[in-house]
Scaffold this motif. Structure first.
Motif, mmCIF file in Angstrom:
data_model
loop_
_atom_site.group_PDB
_atom_site.id
_atom_site.type_symbol
_atom_site.label_atom_id
_atom_site.label_comp_id
_atom_site.label_asym_id
_atom_site.label_seq_id
_atom_site.Cartn_x
_atom_site.Cartn_y
_atom_site.Cartn_z
ATOM 1 N N GLU A 137 0.837 -1.203 0.000
ATOM 2 C CA GLU A 137 0.000 0.000 0.000
ATOM 3 C C GLU A 137 0.875 1.257 0.000
ATOM 4 O O GLU A 137 1.735 1.441 0.865
ATOM 5 N N GLY A 138 0.655 2.114 -0.990
ATOM 6 C CA GLY A 138 1.397 3.366 -1.086
ATOM 7 C C GLY A 138 2.845 3.214 -1.514
ATOM 8 O O GLY A 138 3.616 4.169 -1.445
ATOM 9 N N LYS A 139 3.233 2.038 -1.995
ATOM 10 C CA LYS A 139 4.623 1.783 -2.392
ATOM 11 C C LYS A 139 4.693 1.433 -3.875
ATOM 12 O O LYS A 139 3.679 1.341 -4.561
ATOM 13 N N ILE A 140 5.910 1.223 -4.349
ATOM 14 C CA ILE A 140 6.128 0.760 -5.721
ATOM 15 C C ILE A 140 6.103 -0.759 -5.717
ATOM 16 O O ILE A 140 6.888 -1.393 -4.999
ATOM 17 N N ALA A 141 5.228 -1.345 -6.498
ATOM 18 C CA ALA A 141 5.159 -2.799 -6.617
ATOM 19 C C ALA A 141 5.836 -3.217 -7.918
ATOM 20 O O ALA A 141 5.384 -2.841 -9.002
ATOM 21 N N LEU A 142 6.919 -3.957 -7.803
ATOM 22 C CA LEU A 142 7.616 -4.484 -8.977
ATOM 23 C C LEU A 142 7.178 -5.921 -9.197
ATOM 24 O O LEU A 142 7.387 -6.781 -8.335
ATOM 25 N N VAL A 143 6.581 -6.178 -10.343
ATOM 26 C CA VAL A 143 6.077 -7.511 -10.667
ATOM 27 C C VAL A 143 7.019 -8.141 -11.691
ATOM 28 O O VAL A 143 7.213 -7.605 -12.791
ATOM 29 N N GLY A 144 7.623 -9.273 -11.318
ATOM 30 C CA GLY A 144 8.552 -9.912 -12.239
ATOM 31 C C GLY A 144 9.087 -11.207 -11.676
ATOM 32 O O GLY A 144 8.774 -11.608 -10.553
ATOM 33 N N ALA A 145 9.917 -11.870 -12.467
ATOM 34 C CA ALA A 145 10.521 -13.146 -12.072
ATOM 35 C C ALA A 145 11.808 -12.886 -11.306
ATOM 36 O O ALA A 145 12.698 -12.180 -11.793
ATOM 37 N N VAL A 146 11.910 -13.454 -10.131
ATOM 38 C CA VAL A 146 13.098 -13.272 -9.292
ATOM 39 C C VAL A 146 14.140 -14.346 -9.571
ATOM 40 O O VAL A 146 15.334 -14.114 -9.401
ATOM 41 N N ASN A 147 13.715 -15.522 -10.022
ATOM 42 C CA ASN A 147 14.620 -16.659 -10.191
ATOM 43 C C ASN A 147 14.772 -17.098 -11.640
ATOM 44 O O ASN A 147 15.098 -18.254 -11.907
ATOM 45 N N ASP A 148 14.533 -16.189 -12.568
ATOM 46 C CA ASP A 148 14.682 -16.509 -13.988
ATOM 47 C C ASP A 148 16.154 -16.395 -14.369
ATOM 48 O O ASP A 148 16.711 -15.292 -14.455
ATOM 49 N N ILE A 149 16.797 -17.541 -14.608
ATOM 50 C CA ILE A 149 18.237 -17.552 -14.895
ATOM 51 C C ILE A 149 18.572 -16.754 -16.140
ATOM 52 O O ILE A 149 19.641 -16.133 -16.234
ATOM 53 N N SER A 150 17.677 -16.714 -17.106
ATOM 54 C CA SER A 150 17.954 -15.991 -18.350
ATOM 55 C C SER A 150 18.010 -14.477 -18.127
ATOM 56 O O SER A 150 18.477 -13.742 -18.998
ATOM 57 N N ASP A 151 17.530 -14.026 -16.974
ATOM 58 C CA ASP A 151 17.527 -12.588 -16.677
ATOM 59 C C ASP A 151 18.487 -12.257 -15.542
ATOM 60 O O ASP A 151 18.318 -11.270 -14.831
ATOM 61 N N PHE A 152 19.521 -13.077 -15.354
ATOM 62 C CA PHE A 152 20.529 -12.815 -14.331
ATOM 63 C C PHE A 152 21.669 -11.990 -14.922
ATOM 64 O O PHE A 152 22.076 -12.203 -16.065
ATOM 65 N N HIS A 153 22.203 -11.066 -14.116
ATOM 66 C CA HIS A 153 23.282 -10.183 -14.562
ATOM 67 C C HIS A 153 24.306 -10.026 -13.438
ATOM 68 O O HIS A 153 23.944 -10.054 -12.256
ATOM 69 N N PRO A 154 25.580 -9.836 -13.799
ATOM 70 C CA PRO A 154 26.595 -9.597 -12.759
ATOM 71 C C PRO A 154 26.515 -8.175 -12.201
ATOM 72 O O PRO A 154 26.271 -7.219 -12.939
ATOM 73 N N THR A 155 26.684 -8.059 -10.905
ATOM 74 C CA THR A 155 26.722 -6.764 -10.224
ATOM 75 C C THR A 155 27.963 -6.724 -9.345
ATOM 76 O O THR A 155 28.626 -7.752 -9.164
ATOM 77 N N PRO A 156 28.313 -5.577 -8.772
ATOM 78 C CA PRO A 156 29.510 -5.525 -7.926
ATOM 79 C C PRO A 156 29.484 -6.488 -6.749
ATOM 80 O O PRO A 156 30.543 -6.925 -6.286
ATOM 81 N N ILE A 157 28.303 -6.835 -6.219
ATOM 82 C CA ILE A 157 28.244 -7.682 -5.032
ATOM 83 C C ILE A 157 27.777 -9.103 -5.336
ATOM 84 O O ILE A 157 27.739 -9.933 -4.431
ATOM 85 N N SER A 158 27.438 -9.378 -6.592
ATOM 86 C CA SER A 158 26.943 -10.710 -6.935
ATOM 87 C C SER A 158 27.248 -11.014 -8.392
ATOM 88 O O SER A 158 27.163 -10.145 -9.256
ATOM 89 N N ASP A 159 27.580 -12.275 -8.648
ATOM 90 C CA ASP A 159 27.824 -12.695 -10.028
ATOM 91 C C ASP A 159 26.531 -12.885 -10.802
ATOM 92 O O ASP A 159 26.538 -12.901 -12.033
ATOM 93 N N SER A 160 25.424 -13.047 -10.095
ATOM 94 C CA SER A 160 24.143 -13.273 -10.772
ATOM 95 C C SER A 160 23.016 -12.674 -9.939
ATOM 96 O O SER A 160 22.683 -13.208 -8.884
ATOM 97 N N MET A 161 22.467 -11.564 -10.412
ATOM 98 C CA MET A 161 21.338 -10.916 -9.752
ATOM 99 C C MET A 161 20.229 -10.740 -10.787
ATOM 100 O O MET A 161 20.488 -10.356 -11.939
#
Length: 367
Positions: free
Chosen positions: A208-232
């Motif tokens: 309520e009153g926030k930003i709701a992000l709707v998406g796949a959290v565990n979709d390997i095809s949408d993983f990307h490297p970041t400074p703190i993780s090899d796959s986010m």
């Protein structure tokens, strides 16, 4: 008339000359050698930034913050009909904005209901308003879901405000928000509430009153490297981008000239210390230890400035300057030694030449 310089002035000129030599060596290493492709045979080997180190250090601290502005609704493994049900529930929870990080493919029988739900949701941002499903909806905003990276294997560090998925959601959530064109994404120490679709009915107040992000959290095809993780996952990166844009304490960039100025100052201090420790027999060993401590100090200084004061300095320049300091000292002393050898050889040659001239003059007088 020759001007005699005091010993102190001579020492200052020496130190300045050595620092300038170290600067030239460091400049070549930063802007020349590091740009050659054969020094980075692996793509990841060259894909490094000092902010990666800072974020890793910051993320390893026992300090975590749960973001209050963004909630991620996971739709992993759900059908299009299930996603429609989820969006209907989200509409009843009164979110401030909804980001749908999904591209729907071929048509299905229940698409009309999905179109109706999306059209009724307020402040909806989607990846492409011309895509299937979205082209039939009214009032949707488009935001690019592509990340600021050289390739899909490159680390995602930066985000843009204008025209992006995260930027559009941040602007809808906080109208009139002032943002720079690009920003360093702050990943370290920030966590987001991830709620499964089945939990929405029991916890409607969470979005309520926030930003709701709707998406796949565990979709390997949408993983990307970041400074703190090899796959986010992409949706997590969007969440971190939004949190960075909404933050009142964003990272400030240290200008390149200030990085070099700090490098020159630290290198000058280090070079000046060589006068006191190079003369004794154990001086070289002590200077190597001091050089190592200087390098540790530079890294710690950069980490403290980043974590505590939110300032990003490029510590590679001070590191290179101090590391090149001892080489510059050796080159300077070696050059001075060559000059001394040349002067001695010149004096010997002059004396020998004069003696030959005197001997020749004497033999001529005798004749």
């Amino acid at each position: 008339m020759s001007v005699k310089l005091s010993p102190l002035v001579k020492k200052i000129f020496r130190d300045v000359g050595i620092v300038l030599l170290a600067f030239v060596v460091s400049w070549v290493l930063v802007y020349d050698i590091s740009s050659l492709s054969y020094f980075a045979p692996l793509e990841k080997a060259s894909d490094f930034s000092p902010t990666d180190f800072y974020q890793i250090v910051s993320d390893n601290r026992a300090v975590r913050t749960l973001n209050d502005d963004v909630v991620i609704v996971s739709v992993d493994g759900l059908s299009r009909e299930d996603i429609t049900d989820v969006l209907e529930i989200i509409a009843e929870c009164s979110p401030a904005a909804v980001g749908v990080d999904i591209i729907f493919g071929y048509p299905q029988p229940d698409d009309d209901r999905l179109v109706g739900v999306l059209s009724e949701l307020p402040n909806v941002v989607v990846p492409d308003t011309s895509a299937h499903i979205y082209s039939s909806c009214q009032g949707l905003k488009q935001g690019s879901v592509y990340f600021e990276a050289a390739s899909y294997r490159s680390t995602v560090r930066d985000c843009r405000a204008e025209g992006t998925f995260a930027g559009e959601l941040a602007s809808l959530y906080r109208p009139g928000l002032q943002m720079p064109e690009t920003m360093k994404i702050e990943y370290a120490g920030i966590e987001f509430e991830v709620i499964q679709a089945g939990e929405l009915l029991s916890r409607p107040e969470i979005i309520e009153g926030k930003i709701a992000l709707v998406g796949a959290v565990n979709d390997i095809s949408d993983f990307h490297p970041t400074p703190i993780s090899d796959s986010m996952s992409g949706v997590m990166i969007h969440a971190a981008s939004i949190a960075t844009m909404l933050s009142a304490d964003r990272i400030s960039e240290f200008p390149a000239w200030a990085d070099w100025l700090l490098a020159i100052i630290l290198c000058y201090i280090f070079i000046s210390m060589t006068r006191w420790f190079k003369k004794p027999q154990w001086g070289d060993c002590v200077m190597r230890i001091i050089q190592f401590l200087f390098l540790i100090f530079i890294i710690m200084l950069g980490s403290v400035l980043y974590i505590k004061y939110r300032v990003n300095i490029n510590f590679t320049r001070p590191l290179l300057m101090v590391a090149a300091g001892m080489l510059a000292v050796d080159l300077w002393n070696g050059t001075s030694g060559l000059v001394l050898i040349y002067m001695k050889a010149k004096n010997v040659f002059i004396k020998y030449y004069r003696s030959i001239r005197r001997r020749f003059a004497q033999e001529t007088d005798v004749v």
